[in-house]
Write a protein that holds these residues in place. Structure first.
Motif, PDB file in Angstrom:
ATOM      1  N   GLN A  63       0.932  -1.109  -0.075  1.00 10.46           N
ATOM      2  CA  GLN A  63      -0.117  -0.092   0.006  1.00 10.46           C
ATOM      3  C   GLN A  63       0.930   1.206  -0.099  1.00 10.46           C
ATOM      4  O   GLN A  63       0.474   2.217  -0.874  1.00 10.46           O
ATOM      5  N   ALA A  64       1.775   1.365   0.995  1.00 11.53           N
ATOM      6  CA  ALA A  64       2.783   2.355   0.818  1.00 11.53           C
ATOM      7  C   ALA A  64       3.601   2.521  -0.262  1.00 11.53           C
ATOM      8  O   ALA A  64       3.707   3.754  -0.872  1.00 11.53           O
ATOM      9  N   LEU A  65       3.962   1.542  -1.008  1.00 14.45           N
ATOM     10  CA  LEU A  65       4.453   1.603  -2.522  1.00 14.45           C
ATOM     11  C   LEU A  65       3.638   2.181  -3.322  1.00 14.45           C
ATOM     12  O   LEU A  65       3.829   3.225  -4.180  1.00 14.45           O
ATOM     13  N   TYR A  66       2.432   1.632  -3.403  1.00 14.49           N
ATOM     14  CA  TYR A  66       1.260   2.422  -4.316  1.00 14.49           C
ATOM     15  C   TYR A  66       0.991   3.750  -4.288  1.00 14.49           C
ATOM     16  O   TYR A  66       1.040   4.593  -5.004  1.00 14.49           O
ATOM     17  N   ARG A  67       0.894   4.196  -3.025  1.00 14.98           N
ATOM     18  CA  ARG A  67       0.642   5.446  -2.574  1.00 14.98           C
ATOM     19  C   ARG A  67       1.853   6.448  -2.903  1.00 14.98           C
ATOM     20  O   ARG A  67       1.379   7.479  -3.641  1.00 14.98           O
ATOM     21  N   ARG A  68       3.213   5.877  -2.764  1.00 14.19           N
ATOM     22  CA  ARG A  68       4.096   6.716  -3.265  1.00 14.19           C
ATOM     23  C   ARG A  68       4.165   6.953  -4.828  1.00 14.19           C
ATOM     24  O   ARG A  68       4.494   7.738  -5.497  1.00 14.19           O
ATOM     25  N   LEU A  69       3.604   5.882  -5.710  1.00 13.78           N
ATOM     26  CA  LEU A  69       3.293   6.055  -6.993  1.00 13.78           C
ATOM     27  C   LEU A  69       1.981   6.641  -7.282  1.00 13.78           C
ATOM     28  O   LEU A  69       1.669   6.545  -8.627  1.00 13.78           O
ATOM     29  N   HIS A  70       1.327   7.353  -6.474  1.00 13.10           N
ATOM     30  CA  HIS A  70       0.054   8.180  -6.681  1.00 13.10           C
ATOM     31  C   HIS A  70      -0.981   7.383  -6.964  1.00 13.10           C
ATOM     32  O   HIS A  70      -1.859   7.860  -7.673  1.00 13.10           O
ATOM     33  N   PHE A  71      -1.013   6.097  -6.570  1.00  9.97           N
ATOM     34  CA  PHE A  71      -2.339   5.486  -6.411  1.00  9.97           C
ATOM     35  C   PHE A  71      -3.344   5.886  -5.408  1.00  9.97           C
ATOM     36  O   PHE A  71      -2.537   6.282  -4.299  1.00  9.97           O
ATOM     37  N   ARG A  72      -4.641   5.940  -5.407  1.00 17.14           N
ATOM     38  CA  ARG A  72      -5.572   6.411  -4.543  1.00 17.14           C
ATOM     39  C   ARG A  72      -6.451   5.465  -4.516  1.00 17.14           C
ATOM     40  O   ARG A  72      -6.848   4.695  -5.142  1.00 17.14           O
ATOM     41  N   GLU A  73      -7.067   5.334  -3.115  1.00 21.52           N
ATOM     42  CA  GLU A  73      -7.886   4.340  -2.630  1.00 21.52           C
ATOM     43  C   GLU A  73      -9.182   4.742  -3.354  1.00 21.52           C
ATOM     44  O   GLU A  73      -9.842   6.006  -3.193  1.00 21.52           O
ATOM     45  N   THR A  74      -9.872   3.942  -4.246  1.00 24.39           N
ATOM     46  CA  THR A  74     -11.111   4.125  -4.639  1.00 24.39           C
ATOM     47  C   THR A  74     -12.277   3.520  -4.213  1.00 24.39           C
ATOM     48  O   THR A  74     -13.438   3.566  -4.057  1.00 24.39           O
ATOM     49  N   GLU A  75     -12.032   2.007  -3.490  1.00 26.14           N
ATOM     50  CA  GLU A  75     -13.019   1.192  -2.934  1.00 26.14           C
ATOM     51  C   GLU A  75     -12.192   0.448  -1.955  1.00 26.14           C
ATOM     52  O   GLU A  75     -11.026   0.247  -1.846  1.00 26.14           O
ATOM     53  N   ALA A  76     -12.948   0.156  -0.687  1.00 21.58           N
ATOM     54  CA  ALA A  76     -12.162  -0.745   0.366  1.00 21.58           C
ATOM     55  C   ALA A  76     -13.431  -1.696   0.830  1.00 21.58           C
ATOM     56  O   ALA A  76     -14.537  -1.471   1.198  1.00 21.58           O
ATOM     57  N   GLY A  77     -12.959  -2.990   0.631  1.00 22.08           N
ATOM     58  CA  GLY A  77     -13.725  -3.989   1.328  1.00 22.08           C
ATOM     59  C   GLY A  77     -12.981  -4.614   2.657  1.00 22.08           C
ATOM     60  O   GLY A  77     -12.178  -4.108   3.323  1.00 22.08           O
ATOM     61  N   ASP A  78     -13.690  -5.736   3.064  1.00 27.17           N
ATOM     62  CA  ASP A  78     -13.017  -6.198   4.361  1.00 27.17           C
ATOM     63  C   ASP A  78     -11.790  -6.573   4.281  1.00 27.17           C
ATOM     64  O   ASP A  78     -11.016  -6.780   5.200  1.00 27.17           O
ATOM     65  N   THR A  79     -11.367  -7.374   2.983  1.00 23.34           N
ATOM     66  CA  THR A  79      -9.908  -7.901   3.013  1.00 23.34           C
ATOM     67  C   THR A  79      -8.974  -7.053   2.025  1.00 23.34           C
ATOM     68  O   THR A  79      -7.892  -7.318   2.066  1.00 23.34           O
TER      69      THR A  79
ATOM     70  N   ILE B 281      -7.958  -3.630  -0.631  1.00 21.68           N
ATOM     71  CA  ILE B 281      -8.532  -2.163  -1.202  1.00 21.68           C
ATOM     72  C   ILE B 281      -8.183  -2.055  -2.365  1.00 21.68           C
ATOM     73  O   ILE B 281      -7.334  -2.572  -3.012  1.00 21.68           O
ATOM     74  N   GLN B 282      -9.021  -1.328  -3.206  1.00 26.73           N
ATOM     75  CA  GLN B 282      -8.993  -1.121  -4.678  1.00 26.73           C
ATOM     76  C   GLN B 282      -8.225   0.286  -4.700  1.00 26.73           C
ATOM     77  O   GLN B 282      -8.704   1.320  -3.894  1.00 26.73           O
ATOM     78  N   MET B 283      -7.159   0.351  -5.699  1.00 25.34           N
ATOM     79  CA  MET B 283      -6.595   1.674  -5.825  1.00 25.34           C
ATOM     80  C   MET B 283      -6.635   1.852  -7.350  1.00 25.34           C
ATOM     81  O   MET B 283      -6.418   0.947  -8.131  1.00 25.34           O
ATOM     82  N   GLN B 284      -6.271   3.296  -7.624  1.00 26.89           N
ATOM     83  CA  GLN B 284      -6.407   3.495  -9.038  1.00 26.89           C
ATOM     84  C   GLN B 284      -5.447   4.524  -9.052  1.00 26.89           C
ATOM     85  O   GLN B 284      -5.144   5.505  -8.492  1.00 26.89           O
ATOM     86  N   TRP B 285      -4.679   4.688 -10.321  1.00 27.38           N
ATOM     87  CA  TRP B 285      -3.752   5.560 -10.658  1.00 27.38           C
ATOM     88  C   TRP B 285      -4.215   6.282 -11.813  1.00 27.38           C
ATOM     89  O   TRP B 285      -4.853   5.567 -12.734  1.00 27.38           O
TER      90      TRP B 285
END
Length: 132
Positions: free
Chosen positions: A107-123, A125-129
């Motif tokens: 998750q930290a890597l994806y955020r550094r690459l400017h991915f943003r959370e778009t949906e969250a489930g129980d297990t 997280i969907q992220m999009q750049w």
């Protein structure tokens, strides 16, 4: 194999189980994501990981990316994702992926690459750049 360490099975049974799980997962990915590419990631001629990616739509889907243990934490994932982002930008596409909630390093890597959370489930997280 790290996850199998506490399991009290002989090594050959652990490897058979891992092979079976890979086969089932691969079949699921091929059936569910028929347009996706399955790629073996190489360092020279040495296999170091795998990538399932569907780049056929306006929103590319990184289905799975993984590296062998000895190739983790060396920046290879970041390089691969930046390459995907560069190629997606050239085609005016965004990139989407899912990450396990417990995988805070990814998750930290994806955020550094400017991915943003778009949906969250129980297990997961969907992220999009999206290219800016």
């Amino acid at each position: 194999m790290d996850e199998m360490e506490p399991v009290p099975w002989p090594p050959e049974l652990k490897w058979a189980f891992i092979d079976q799980q890979f086969d089932l997962q691969h079949r699921h990915y091929v059936a569910s994501f028929s347009s996706a590419d399955f790629l073996i990631l190489l360092n020279g001629s040495e296999p170091i990981g795998r990538l399932y990616v569907d780049s056929t739509a306006e929103r590319w889907h990184v289905i799975d990316i993984g590296f062998l243990p000895q190739w983790r934490n060396l920046g290879k994932g970041q390089v691969m994702l930046k390459t995907i982002q560069r190629q997606a930008r050239a085609r005016s596409a965004s990139v989407m992926l899912h990450v396990e909630r417990r995988n805070v390093r990814a998750q930290a890597l994806y955020r550094r690459l400017h991915f943003r959370e778009t949906e969250a489930g129980d297990t997961h997280i969907q992220m999009q750049w999206t290219a800016s």
